[in-house]
Design an enzyme around this catalytic site. Structure first.
Site, mmCIF file in Angstrom:
data_model
loop_
_atom_site.group_PDB
_atom_site.id
_atom_site.type_symbol
_atom_site.label_atom_id
_atom_site.label_comp_id
_atom_site.label_asym_id
_atom_site.label_seq_id
_atom_site.Cartn_x
_atom_site.Cartn_y
_atom_site.Cartn_z
ATOM 1 N N ASP A 94 0.803 -1.225 0.000
ATOM 2 C CA ASP A 94 0.000 0.000 0.000
ATOM 3 C C ASP A 94 0.837 1.276 0.000
ATOM 4 O O ASP A 94 0.287 2.378 0.151
ATOM 5 C CB ASP A 94 -0.985 -0.016 1.170
ATOM 6 C CG ASP A 94 -2.141 -0.970 0.894
ATOM 7 O OD1 ASP A 94 -2.511 -1.102 -0.291
ATOM 8 O OD2 ASP A 94 -2.653 -1.585 1.834
ATOM 9 N N ASP A 151 -7.009 -4.883 -4.054
ATOM 10 C CA ASP A 151 -6.701 -3.479 -3.749
ATOM 11 C C ASP A 151 -5.422 -3.019 -4.448
ATOM 12 O O ASP A 151 -5.231 -1.842 -4.744
ATOM 13 C CB ASP A 151 -6.511 -3.279 -2.233
ATOM 14 C CG ASP A 151 -7.493 -4.061 -1.374
ATOM 15 O OD1 ASP A 151 -7.941 -5.132 -1.819
ATOM 16 O OD2 ASP A 151 -7.793 -3.617 -0.255
HETATM 17 N N1 GLY Z 1 -6.983 -1.555 1.153
HETATM 18 C C1 GLY Z 1 -7.615 -2.013 2.331
HETATM 19 C C2 GLY Z 1 -9.043 -1.682 2.423
HETATM 20 O O1 GLY Z 1 -9.674 -1.274 1.459
HETATM 21 O O2 GLY Z 1 -9.580 -1.824 3.498
#
Ligand code: GLY
Length: 369
Positions: A94, A151
Site C-alpha cells: 500500500d 486493492d
Molecule cells: N486496502 C484495504 C481496504 O480497502 O480496506
C-alpha cells in the site's frame, strides 16, 4: 450560481480548513473522526495504509483553491510519512496509496524535487515486493508470502508513474504482470472480483481464495469491487490496453447493477437482505472510477451511475456540522468489524468523495497518474 457539486466541494474545503487545525494541534495523521476529534490509526502507526489520504485531501483542496494552508498541512503529514521509510518493517504494497497521494501529489502540484525522490523511493519499495512468480506480495505475515489482493490494482499506478519518470521499463513491466495475474485469477465470470488470492510463492500457481473483508468466501465485498473497477480503469489509462478497459467495464456493469435505490452501497453485494450494513467508501471510490471510465469511453451510462452514487452520498450521508471533524458517514472498514467500527467516518471515504466532486467540478489534479 454554484451547482450542488461545486457547493459541496466549497463546503468541504471550509470544513477541512477548520478541522485540519485540530489534526495539526495533535500532531497526527487523521485516520477517522470520533466524538468531534480526529484519531490516528490504531494499527501500525503512520505506516498504516491509509496515511496518504489526509495529505491527499489537502492537495485536492490546494489544487481547487490555491490556499497555502492546505499545502502546509499536507507537508506536515508528508514528513511523518517519509519518516516511515526508516522504520520500514510495517510498510507493504500500500505504499502506492500512501505516497502517490502525499509526496507524489506534492511533486505533481509544486514540482518539489525531494518529493519526487521520495515518491521514487516508495516505487522502489513496491517494486521490491514483486515476485518473478507473477504477483506483487500484499502483506508481510510469515504465512502471507503468496498473498495478493485486489486493492493492489490501485497501487500499480505508482509503478507506471515511476517508469514514466525514470524511463526504466522495469516498474511498468512488473505492474503489467501483476495486472495480468489479477485479470486471470481475480475476475469472475459475473464481473465480480475476489479479494484475496494466495499463490505458491515458488511457482506462482494459484493455491486458494481467502474470504478477506467481505461477508464470506466467494462473496462480493463492495470496496474490493470498487478497487477493481477504479484500478483496472487506471491500468487502462496507463497502458491503453483494451483488456484492462474491458475488465473495468465488466466490473463496472456488475457494480452498477448493485447500486441501491437510494444511491448508497451495501458493504457486500451478497450480504443477507436482513442486514443493513453500508460502506459508503465503496460508493465514493466507484464514482471516481466511473467518471474516469466515462472520460475514456464517452459512455453516458458511467457518468449517470457516478451521479447516482455521489447524489446518494450528498443526500443521505454527509455531516456538514462544525462540531464533528469528518464528512462522509456510514463507512465500514470491514464487514466483520476489524475494530475500526461500523457506519463511521474514515478519512479515505472523505478523500474519495472529495476526489469525485473535484472530477465533477473540473478541479481534479488526477493524483493517481
Ligand atoms: N486496502 C484495504 C481496504 O480497502 O480496506
Amino acid at each position: 450560481m454554484q451547482n450542488r457539486y461545486e457547493e459541496a466541494a466549497r463546503k468541504a474545503a471550509e470544513k477541512f480548513l477548520k478541522s485540519a487545525k485540530l489534526a495539526a494541534d495533535r500532531g497526527i495523521i487523521p485516520y477517522k473522526s470520533e466524538n468531534g476529534a480526529w484519531i490516528p490509526s490504531p494499527y501500525d502507526g503512520n505506516s498504516w495504509w491509509t496515511g496518504g489520504f489526509w495529505p491527499g485531501l489537502m492537495w485536492q483542496f490546494y489544487a481547487a483553491t490555491k490556499n497555502e494552508a492546505y499545502l502546509t498541512e499536507a507537508r506536515r503529514t508528508e514528513k511523518l510519512l517519509t519518516g516511515e521509510f526508516r522504520v520500514f518493517k510495517y510498510l507493504n504494497h500500500d505504499v502506492g496509496f500512501m505516497y502517490l497521494l502525499s509526496c507524489g501529489a506534492d511533486y505533481k502540484l509544486t514540482g518539489d524535487e525531494q518529493a519526487k525522490w521520495d515518491t521514487l523511493h516508495a516505487a522502489n519499495l513496491l517494486q521490491g515486493r514483486f515476485s518473478p512468480a507473477g504477483y506483487i506480495r500484499a502483506w508481510n505475515g510469515d504465512n502471507q508470502k503468496g498473498f495478493a489482493i485486489i486493492d493492489c490494482m490501485m497501487n500499480l499506478s505508482l509503478l507506471f508513474w515511476a517508469s514514466r519518470q525514470t524511463g526504466d521499463p522495469r516498474f511498468e513491466k512488473a505492474a503489467r504482470i501483476h495486472a495480468d495475474t489479477t485479470l486471470r485469477e481475480f475476475l469472475r465470470p459475473d464481473g465480480s472480483v475476489s479479494h484475496i488470492i494466495e499463490f505458491d510463492p515458488e511457482t506462482g500457481k494459484r493455491v486458494r481464495e481467502h474470504g478477506g473483508q467481505g461477508y464470506c468466501l466467494g462473496s462480493q465485498w463492495s470496496r474490493g469491487q470498487a478497487w477493481g473497477l477504479y484500478g483496472f480503469t487506471l491500468a487502462a489509462l496507463n497502458t491503453e490496453e483494451s483488456r484492462y478497459l474491458e475488465a473495468a467495464q465488466k466490473i463496472a456493469a456488475n457494480f452498477i447493477s448493485h447500486i441501491r435505490p437510494d444511491g448508497l452501497t451495501d458493504c457486500d453485494f451478497c450480504q443477507p437482505d436482513t442486514e443493513e450494513r453500508l460502506d459508503n467508501i465503496a460508493g465514493a471510490v466507484a464514482a471516481c472510477g466511473l467518471l474516469e471510465l466515462n472520460k475514456i469511453t464517452g459512455k453516458d451510462e458511467y457518468h449517470i451511475a457516478a451521479l447516482r452514487l455521489v447524489d446518494g452520498l450528498l443526500d443521505h450521508c454527509c455531516d456538514w456540522s462544525d462540531t464533528r471533524c469528518g464528512l462522509l458517514t456510514h463507512c465500514t472498514a470491514s464487514y466483520h468489524d476489524d475494530g475500526a467500527g461500523r457506519h463511521t467516518n474514515i478519512t479515505y471515504g472523505d478523500y474519495f468523495l472529495v476526489e469525485a466532486l473535484a472530477k465533477l467540478n473540473g478541479t481534479d489534479p488526477m493524483l493517481w497518474r
